[in-house]
Write a protein that holds these residues in place. Structure first.
Motif, mmCIF file in Angstrom:
data_model
loop_
_atom_site.group_PDB
_atom_site.id
_atom_site.type_symbol
_atom_site.label_atom_id
_atom_site.label_comp_id
_atom_site.label_asym_id
_atom_site.label_seq_id
_atom_site.Cartn_x
_atom_site.Cartn_y
_atom_site.Cartn_z
ATOM 1 N N ASN A 78 98.370 29.832 -18.382
ATOM 2 C CA ASN A 78 97.222 29.129 -18.957
ATOM 3 C C ASN A 78 96.907 29.646 -20.356
ATOM 4 O O ASN A 78 97.195 30.799 -20.690
ATOM 5 C CB ASN A 78 96.005 29.281 -18.037
ATOM 6 C CG ASN A 78 94.918 28.290 -18.365
ATOM 7 O OD1 ASN A 78 95.186 27.100 -18.513
ATOM 8 N ND2 ASN A 78 93.699 28.754 -18.485
ATOM 9 N N SER A 83 90.729 24.455 -18.811
ATOM 10 C CA SER A 83 92.033 23.825 -18.638
ATOM 11 C C SER A 83 92.095 23.254 -17.239
ATOM 12 O O SER A 83 91.655 23.905 -16.288
ATOM 13 C CB SER A 83 93.173 24.832 -18.831
ATOM 14 O OG SER A 83 93.273 25.234 -20.179
ATOM 15 N N HIS A 98 94.286 20.714 -21.726
ATOM 16 C CA HIS A 98 93.638 21.932 -22.200
ATOM 17 C C HIS A 98 92.460 21.555 -23.089
ATOM 18 O O HIS A 98 92.582 20.702 -23.974
ATOM 19 C CB HIS A 98 94.619 22.802 -22.990
ATOM 20 C CG HIS A 98 95.790 23.276 -22.194
ATOM 21 N ND1 HIS A 98 95.653 24.003 -21.029
ATOM 22 C CD2 HIS A 98 97.130 23.123 -22.378
ATOM 23 C CE1 HIS A 98 96.844 24.282 -20.537
ATOM 24 N NE2 HIS A 98 97.758 23.760 -21.333
#
Length: 218
Positions: A78, A83, A98
Motif C-alpha cells: 500500500n 486506499s 488510492h
C-alpha cells in the motif's frame, strides 16, 4: 469485499469515510463486506484504545482491523491513505483506488459484483463530482502552520484537550475549535479553491501535529 486502509488522524480518510458507511448501509444485505484497516500516520492514532474510541465516535459499523505495525499494509504494498481494494467472490482483485475520489466508479463496481442496480450516491462535495476541475492545494505542513495558503479547506491534526483559534485574510473570519479527542479537525471550508492567510493560536493542553489542506474546485 472492500478493504479500506485509513487513519482517523488523516483528513483524507475522514472525507472518504461517509461513502464507505453509505455503501455498507446500501449493499451489505446484498453481500458486500467492508473491512477497514487502520494504519496510524501519527503517534496518537497508534493507540488501540484511541482507534476503538474513534470507531465508536465516527459511527463505523463495518469491521475494523487495527494494523499498527503495518503488517497488512506491507502485504498489499500500500502507498497511502485512504486506499481501497475491491475483491470479487473468488477473492480476486476487481478494482482499486488510492486517495480520495472515484466514488461513482467504485459504487458502480460494487453494484456489478453484488448484482444491484440503483442510482449511485450523489457527490457529498463539489470536488467529489466526476470530472470536477480541482486546483492543486498548498502542501500539508508539520505542526501549527501560520501563513499564506491556497486550498478548498484547512484541517488540523490535534491531540490533547483545549482550544485552537484561527483568523486571517480569506479564512472566513475567526474560527475556534474545541479539542476533546485526538484526530483530524476541519477548521475552514471554502466553497471553492481560495487563497488566504492563516494565523493559528494553539491553546494550552493541545498539540498540533500537522496543518493539512484539501483541494477545492476551480
Amino acid at each position: 469485499m472492500l478493504v479500506e486502509f485509513w487513519d482517523f488522524c488523516r483528513p483524507n480518510s475522514l472525507r472518504a469515510l461517509p461513502y464507505l458507511k453509505a455503501w455498507h448501509d446500501r449493499y451489505a444485505a446484498a453481500g458486500l463486506r467492508i473491512v477497514g484497516v487502520h494504519c496510524p500516520g501519527f503517534q496518537p492514532s497508534r493507540s488501540e484504545a484511541a482507534v476503538r474510541a474513534a470507531v465508536e465516535r465516527l459511527g463505523i459499523r463495518h469491521p475494523v482491523l487495527i494494523d499498527s505495525e503495518f503488517e497488512l499494509w506491507r502485504e498489499y504494498g500500500n502507498e497511502g491513505w485512504p486506499s481501497r481494494y475491491l475483491f470479487d467472490e473468488r477473492a480476486r482483485l476487481f478494482q482499486y483506488h488510492h486517495g480520495e475520489g472515484a466514488y461513482e466508479e467504485t459504487e458502480g463496481a460494487i453494484q456489478e459484483l453484488v448484482g444491484v442496480e440503483r442510482e449511485p450516491l450523489a457527490p457529498l462535495r463539489p470536488e467529489d463530482a466526476p470530472g470536477a476541475r480541482l486546483a492543486a492545494q498548498t502542501e500539508d505542513q508539520p505542526g501549527a502552520y501560520s501563513g499564506p495558503y491556497e486550498a478548498g479547506g484547512v484541517w488540523l491534526v490535534l491531540d490533547g484537550r483545549g482550544t485552537v483559534r484561527a483568523s486571517g485574510v480569506g479564512a472566513a473570519g475567526a474560527a475556534e475549535l474545541a479539542v476533546t479527542h485526538p484526530g483530524a479537525y476541519e477548521l475552514i471550508e471554502h466553497e471553492r479553491h481560495t487563497a488566504g492567510v492563516l494565523e493559528l493560536r494553539v491553546g494550552d493542553g493541545v498539540s498540533c501535529l500537522a496543518t493539512c489542506f484539501t483541494p477545492g474546485v476551480v
